[in-house]
Motif scaffolding. Structure first.
Motif, PDB file in Angstrom:
ATOM      1  N   UNK A  32      12.300  35.267   2.644  1.00 39.97           N
ATOM      2  CA  UNK A  32      12.682  36.099   1.505  1.00 39.97           C
ATOM      3  C   UNK A  32      14.204  36.199   1.408  1.00 39.97           C
ATOM      4  N   UNK A  33      14.849  36.290   2.573  1.00 36.50           N
ATOM      5  CA  UNK A  33      16.306  36.349   2.591  1.00 36.50           C
ATOM      6  C   UNK A  33      16.878  35.079   1.960  1.00 36.50           C
ATOM      7  N   UNK A  34      16.265  33.948   2.273  1.00 33.51           N
ATOM      8  CA  UNK A  34      16.788  32.694   1.727  1.00 33.51           C
ATOM      9  C   UNK A  34      16.655  32.662   0.213  1.00 33.51           C
ATOM     10  N   UNK A  35      15.584  33.264  -0.296  1.00 31.58           N
ATOM     11  CA  UNK A  35      15.411  33.309  -1.744  1.00 31.58           C
ATOM     12  C   UNK A  35      16.476  34.177  -2.393  1.00 31.58           C
ATOM     13  N   UNK A  36      16.730  35.321  -1.760  1.00 28.75           N
ATOM     14  CA  UNK A  36      17.665  36.284  -2.337  1.00 28.75           C
ATOM     15  C   UNK A  36      19.111  35.796  -2.192  1.00 28.75           C
ATOM     16  N   UNK A  37      19.419  35.153  -1.061  1.00 34.47           N
ATOM     17  CA  UNK A  37      20.792  34.727  -0.788  1.00 34.47           C
ATOM     18  C   UNK A  37      20.853  33.212  -0.580  1.00 34.47           C
ATOM     19  N   UNK A  38      20.780  32.449  -1.674  1.00 42.73           N
ATOM     20  CA  UNK A  38      20.735  30.991  -1.510  1.00 42.73           C
ATOM     21  C   UNK A  38      22.032  30.409  -0.929  1.00 42.73           C
ATOM     22  N   UNK A  39      23.132  31.132  -1.029  1.00 36.52           N
ATOM     23  CA  UNK A  39      24.406  30.592  -0.548  1.00 36.52           C
ATOM     24  C   UNK A  39      24.654  30.882   0.929  1.00 36.52           C
ATOM     25  N   UNK A  40      23.807  31.726   1.519  1.00 34.57           N
ATOM     26  CA  UNK A  40      24.011  32.117   2.906  1.00 34.57           C
ATOM     27  C   UNK A  40      23.824  30.927   3.847  1.00 34.57           C
ATOM     28  N   UNK A  41      24.757  30.780   4.764  1.00 32.59           N
ATOM     29  CA  UNK A  41      24.619  29.760   5.803  1.00 32.59           C
ATOM     30  C   UNK A  41      24.123  30.461   7.062  1.00 32.59           C
ATOM     31  N   UNK A  42      23.104  29.890   7.680  1.00 33.91           N
ATOM     32  CA  UNK A  42      22.510  30.555   8.836  1.00 33.91           C
ATOM     33  C   UNK A  42      22.589  29.664  10.067  1.00 33.91           C
TER      34      UNK A  42
END
Ligand SMILES: Nc1ncnc2c1ncn2[C@@H]1O[C@H](COP(=O)(O)OP(=O)(O)O)[C@@H](O)[C@H]1O
Ligand SMILES: [Mg+2]
Lengths: 356, 242
Positions: free
Chosen positions: B181-191
């Motif tokens: 869900x985090x990836x959907x909300x924050x597509x620019x986030x690098x993890x």
């Protein structure tokens, strides 16, 4: 950034608004939350002490006033103990600094108020400077460093004869009056002045504990790593907490000089810092009103002990008290009193439910 | 395009032993990279260097084009770097929500309010614990609260150190769902996700980097790395490849 994905549990519309509220139990164990009730308790405790002092003999009233003065130092020391978890044995040093500087300035011709302000400012600045190296240490090393400082003070006071009066000490007969009330010795003016100053500082520390500064100090004190990675500077926060303790100690020192009317090196032996620390542990380092209990402990126990226990025995009694306090755990006597209050509250509510 | 994270020739030494040795890698923005390797291979050390808690003996850490070599750990949150710990680091006297909000104070999401914190907790499946103290909630909730605290700082580079360690199977499943869900909300986030559970990493990460005894032995798309013989030997050899 805007977020659109929601789950019903997070819907602020359906959830109670007061999300920062702690449960009664959490409030009791942490000493946080329920600010209104705590402020009220603080006022009631101060009024009780006032009533007690007024109805006592001058000798006991004098001891009560000194206890309130010590309570101010306990309050400052409690910030170091309760927020950072460090043992500071140098609160007596801050008191000595405040008291000596105050007498020096006042005897030098400054007005009493100006001398008090100057003394507190000077002592607070010195506390900040000393805090910079002290906060590099941890645990037992902090305790030892502050102990060394406390140990050196009487000797230092004698050595700096020119400013302190050396062995003979310094008289502090200032005949200071507020609203026509003499603030000195065992006068009512002195009792009220000490209580008002205590109440203001206690209320301030209570409000800070429950606001951003308190949260920052707790973050750094309880989990320094997370404090750092979340952008806090532990050194700065620790120095600020220690400086606050130095400030409170200096204020207590000024009031001590006004109360006693004389200061000498024997008033600030190294045991004073120990008693102030232990007073905080026994009464509860997170409780603003509990600092009053801590002050009473410092003001009454060492003196009273002398009349029941031979001199060699006092350190044993002292050790037993400390041990019991540590065994009782958590946040000291104040917390136990709060727990009993909570129990009574729960019982009362339970009965109401049965009645209904 | 500048990489979200670039590590060049990184060395970290503990009393003569190289915990990281000549590690170089580049991670494009928006990539979810799993960092795996056996116990003691240097994964936590890597995160400690990236977050500034350890100063490397040599090498460079560049985040979104800025060299963080001289940036102290406490200032890295301003550069968009935020992390969680293998063992939860929460203030014991602050509620879960208050702990989460700590991330907003100096982070880039400084305007975030309690509602934002609650939203993150809800996405991670632990909003109901908002008012509890860390000691009163399950271990899995403590770990997710740390993730929420990191996310509320609006990081560009999020470092998670074994977020699933110590979690029950159900909590793991919840965590995976939450991360998706985090990836959907924050597509620019690098993890950068350090994790022992290869299955879990593979299910959320498109890239894998593998450390073995402080050396980077593989880095690339998840399926390719998992098929790599050297990786199988060094890391997966004794285990089944889930
Ligand atoms: N602070 C430290 N002091 C000394 N050695 C350390 C320290 N941190 C890690 N190490 C060593 O570095 C190596 C890598 O450890 P670590 O990064 O914690 O591994 P991982 O997280 O992959 O299990 C281990 O050999 C460990 O003992
Ligand atoms: Mg590790």
């Amino acid at each position: 950034m805007t977020t659109t994905v929601d789950r019903p549990t997070a819907d602020p519309g359906s959830a109670p608004r007061r999300r920062r509220r702690l449960s009664d139990r959490a409030a009791t164990t942490t000493g946080r939350g329920r600010v209104g009730a705590r402020l009220a308790t603080l006022v009631v405790a101060c009024l009780a002490i006032f009533a007690f002092g007024q109805s006592s003999t001058p000798a006991i009233k004098y001891a009560v006033i000194l206890s309130v003065v010590y309570a101010i130092a306990v309050l400052g020391n409690n910030a170091v103990l309760g927020l950072l978890g460090e043992m500071n044995l140098s609160s007596g040093v801050s008191m000595a600094l405040g008291a000596y500087a105050f007498c020096y300035f006042a005897n030098d011709g400054m007005g009493v108020v100006a001398a008090a302000v100057a003394a507190v400012a000077l002592s607070t600045a010195l506390a900040a400077i000393v805090a910079i190296p002290t906060t590099r240490l941890q645990g037992i090393f902090t305790a030892l460093a502050t102990f060394a400082l406390a140990y050196a003070i009487p000797t230092l006071a004698i050595y700096m004869k020119e400013y302190t009066g050396g062995d003979e000490g310094t008289p502090a007969p200032f005949d200071f009056e507020i609203f026509g009330q003499l603030v000195s010795g065992s006068t009512t003016g002195m009792l009220v002045a000490a209580l008002v100053v205590f109440a203001v500082l206690a209320a301030a520390s209570l409000l800070m504990l429950n606001a951003a500064p308190g949260r920052a100090a707790l973050m750094v004190g309880e989990s320094e790593l997370a404090g750092v990675t979340n952008g806090f500077n532990p050194r700065v926060i620790k120095v600020l907490v220690w400086t606050w303790a130095g400030f409170a100690g200096a204020v207590a020192g000024v009031l001590y000089a006004l109360t006693v009317g004389f200061i000498g090196p024997t008033g600030f032996g190294f045991m004073l810092g120990v008693w102030i620390l232990v007073g905080g542990v026994v009464a509860g380092a997170r409780s603003a009103w509990g600092a009053l209990l801590g002050g009473l402990f410092v003001g009454l126990v060492p003196v009273e002990l002398q009349s029941y226990v031979p001199a060699e025995g006092t350190s044993i009694v002292f050790g037993v008290i400390l041990l019991l306090a540590l065994l009782a755990g958590g946040n000291g006597l104040a917390q136990w009193i709060e727990r009993i209050g909570l129990l009574i509250k729960e019982r009362t509510f339970g009965r109401k439910k049965v009645d209904a | 395009m500048t990489a979200a994270l670039e590590v060049r020739e990184l060395y970290m030494t503990f009393s003569g032993v190289d915990a990281l040795s000549s590690v170089s890698l580049s991670v494009p923005q928006g990539t979810w990279m799993g960092l795996i390797g056996p116990n003691g291979s240097g994964k936590s050390t890597m995160l400690n260097v990236l977050s500034g808690l350890y100063k490397p003996r040599a090498g460079a850490v560049v985040v979104s084009g800025s060299d963080l070599g001289r940036v102290p750990a406490r200032s890295r949150i301003k550069h968009g770097v935020c992390r969680t710990f293998q063992h939860p680091q929460l203030a014991a006297s602050l509620t879960i929500l208050e702990n989460v909000m700590v991330g907003a104070v100096r982070g880039r999401g400084a305007s975030a309010d309690d509602e934002t914190g609650l939203q993150w907790l809800a996405r991670l499946g632990c909003a109901e614990y908002a008012e509890h103290l860390p000691a009163e909630v399950p271990y899995g909730v403590q770990k997710r609260a740390e993730v929420a605290r990191a996310l509320i700082s609006e990081p560009s580079l999020l470092l998670l150190d074994e977020p699933a360690a110590g979690l029950s199977a159900r909590e793991r499943a919840e965590l995976v769902a939450a991360l998706r869900e985090v990836r959907e909300v924050l597509p620019d986030l690098t993890l950068c996700l350090v994790e022992h559970d290869v299955g879990l990493v593979a299910s959320v990460c498109t890239e894998l980097a593998v450390l073995s005894a402080g050396k980077l032995i593989a880095h690339g798309p998840t399926d390719e790395v998992l098929a790599d013989d050297a990786v199988k030997l060094a890391y997966l050899g004794s285990r089944s490849t889930t």
